[in-house]
Enzyme design. Structure first.
Site, short mmCIF file in Angstrom:
data_model
loop_
_atom_site.label_atom_id
_atom_site.label_comp_id
_atom_site.label_asym_id
_atom_site.label_seq_id
_atom_site.Cartn_x
_atom_site.Cartn_y
_atom_site.Cartn_z
N ARG A 1 70.24 90.09 -3.24
CA ARG A 1 70.83 88.93 -2.55
C ARG A 1 70.30 88.76 -1.12
NH1 ARG A 1 76.01 90.48 -4.63
NH2 ARG A 1 76.28 89.53 -6.68
N LYS B 1 61.24 77.82 4.63
CA LYS B 1 61.23 77.37 3.23
C LYS B 1 60.33 78.32 2.47
CE LYS B 1 61.36 72.38 3.98
NZ LYS B 1 60.52 71.18 3.79
N GLU C 1 46.60 70.43 8.43
CA GLU C 1 47.97 70.49 8.97
C GLU C 1 47.97 70.37 10.50
OE1 GLU C 1 50.62 70.15 7.28
OE2 GLU C 1 50.32 71.00 5.28
N LYS D 1 55.65 73.14 15.09
CA LYS D 1 56.42 73.33 13.84
C LYS D 1 57.77 73.99 14.14
CE LYS D 1 57.00 74.06 9.26
NZ LYS D 1 56.30 74.38 8.06
N GLU E 1 66.35 69.98 6.91
CA GLU E 1 65.63 68.76 6.56
C GLU E 1 66.54 67.59 6.17
OE1 GLU E 1 61.88 69.47 4.60
OE2 GLU E 1 61.92 67.46 3.77
N ARG F 1 62.88 66.93 10.51
CA ARG F 1 61.94 67.79 9.78
C ARG F 1 61.17 67.03 8.70
NH1 ARG F 1 62.72 74.04 7.66
NH2 ARG F 1 60.60 74.18 6.89
N ASN G 1 56.48 65.94 6.54
CA ASN G 1 55.99 65.58 5.20
C ASN G 1 54.96 64.45 5.25
OD1 ASN G 1 57.64 67.44 3.90
ND2 ASN G 1 59.39 66.03 3.94
N HIS H 1 52.39 64.11 2.58
CA HIS H 1 52.70 65.08 1.53
C HIS H 1 53.23 64.47 0.23
CE1 HIS H 1 51.87 67.98 4.59
NE2 HIS H 1 52.23 68.99 3.85
N HIS I 1 51.17 66.14 -2.41
CA HIS I 1 51.73 67.08 -3.40
C HIS I 1 51.56 66.55 -4.82
CE1 HIS I 1 54.56 69.67 -0.70
NE2 HIS I 1 53.31 70.07 -0.67
N HIS J 1 45.39 72.49 -0.65
CA HIS J 1 46.51 71.76 -0.05
C HIS J 1 46.04 70.81 1.07
CE1 HIS J 1 50.58 70.93 1.28
NE2 HIS J 1 50.25 71.27 2.50
N1 GLY Z 1 57.42 77.77 4.61
C1 GLY Z 1 57.07 76.52 5.10
C2 GLY Z 1 58.17 75.77 5.72
O1 GLY Z 1 59.27 76.27 5.89
O2 GLY Z 1 57.96 74.62 6.08
#
Ligand code: GLY
Length: 339
Positions: A108, A130, A172, A214, A224, A228, A232, A235, A239, A249
């Site tokens: 966990r 993320k 990026e 970032k 997000e 945030r 994108n 993207h 994506h 990418h």
């Molecule tokens: N791991 C990439 C992000 O959190 O945007």
């Protein structure tokens, strides 16, 4: 070495810029570190892992799925990793995303940190919390948001980075400039990948500047719901075509940015489309790709940025100034067709 601390909702992450991976045991004295890396990074830097417990996974986006995370978890069990162990992901975004995810679910949640080895991971993928895996063509569909304890930047690791991965990462960087930093955009217009490879000081400062862009955006909106989403930019289409065309990418989002910039000019009167295209070309990135639009739209409709029949699509007002625009999926399809 330079230390920088960034506070997020659940923890403060320490950033060690300009450091050496070998200093990690001293920085985390007394802790049990278990490293996760991929076969490519391990082969290029075997010596660095000599005295570390290391789990090695296959390299590449095609291995970014639940099966690989299960392998990491099984190895953690075999190694009797406990809740005090710290998992350290060493690699590009595929490794750091999977290491962060495995650490987030093992028992966990155990602590984790990253040593990003690519430009893309240094400026973007390893920052923000993320993590997760792809499910078929759906990028990052399963995962969690959980911040790492630390990121260590060892620029010496870039020595073995293939040229195409340098180019990949600068997509990026250009995205950050386009959405947040017009001055950095102008600075990039005066340089090239080759020049940055030679000028270590300029490179280190560019990477730190991007990492901080970032970090600030994530701090403002970790989960997000607003700001945030700007990250994108490029993207949605990016994506949608990345796994379909097996693109890197950065290449996929470079094409996505060109489409989004064109739509920005129709919807927002964005007048700097050609500067963006020229900069992408200058950084050896593609500005168009042949793809099946219907397939791309089908993938885009499963995108996490979709809410019902609308998509949170990022547009540019001008360089350095972006906005989230809710676009009905049908309109988006029509615009993509026109581009
Ligand atoms: N791991 C990439 C992000 O959190 O945007």
């Amino acid at each position: 070495m330079k230390t920088f601390k960034a506070s997020f909702s659940s923890k403060t992450t320490t950033f060690w810029f300009n450091d050496s991976m070998l200093s990690l045991p001293a920085r985390l004295k007394g802790e049990r570190l278990i490293f996760v890396t991929d076969e490519q990074v391990f082969a290029s830097h075997t010596r660095l892992f000599k005295n570390f417990e290391t789990i090695v996974v296959p390299a590449g986006e095609t291995h970014k799925h639940q099966g690989t995370v299960d392998r990491i978890v099984l190895q953690l069990i075999e190694r009797k990793a406990d809740r005090k162990s710290i998992l350290v992901g060493v690699g590009g975004g595929v490794v750091t995303d999977m290491a962060g995810y495995a650490a987030s679910v093992y028992m966990r949640g155990i602590r984790f940190g990253f040593v990003p080895t690519t430009i893309l991971a240094m400026v973007d993928a390893a920052i923000g919390g993320k993590n997760g895996v792809d499910v078929g063509v759906y990028k990052n569909l399963v995962g969690t948001i959980r911040q790492p304890d630390f990121l260590l930047y060892d620029f010496a690791l870039l020595k073995s980075l293939p040229h195409e991965q340098w180019v990949n990462g600068f997509a990026e960087v250009i995205k950050h400039a386009a959405i947040k930093d017009a001055r950095m955009f102008s600075g990039l217009e005066n340089t090239t990948v080759a020049k940055l490879k030679r000028d270590k000081t300029a490179l280190a400062s560019l990477i730190e500047r991007n990492a901080k862009i970032k970090i600030r955006v994530v701090q403002a909106d970790e989960f997000e719901v607003g700001e945030r989403r700007l990250l994108n930019f490029g993207h949605t289409l990016g994506h949608a075509i990345e796994n379909e065309l097996a693109l890197m990418h950065g290449h996929a989002i470079a094409v996505g940015m060109v489409y989004a910039a064109q739509i920005s000019s129709w919807v927002k009167g964005f007048a700097q489309h050609s500067r963006l295209v020229t900069l992408l070309e200058q950084f050896e990135l593609p500005t168009n790709a042949r793809f099946d639009l219907d397939k791309a739209l089908a993938v885009a409709s499963m995108d996490k940025k979709r809410e019902g029949n609308t998509m949170n699509f990022v547009l540019l007002n001008r360089l350095g100034n972006a906005v989230v625009h809710k676009i009905p999926i049908d309109d988006l399809a029509a615009w993509f067709r026109q581009v």
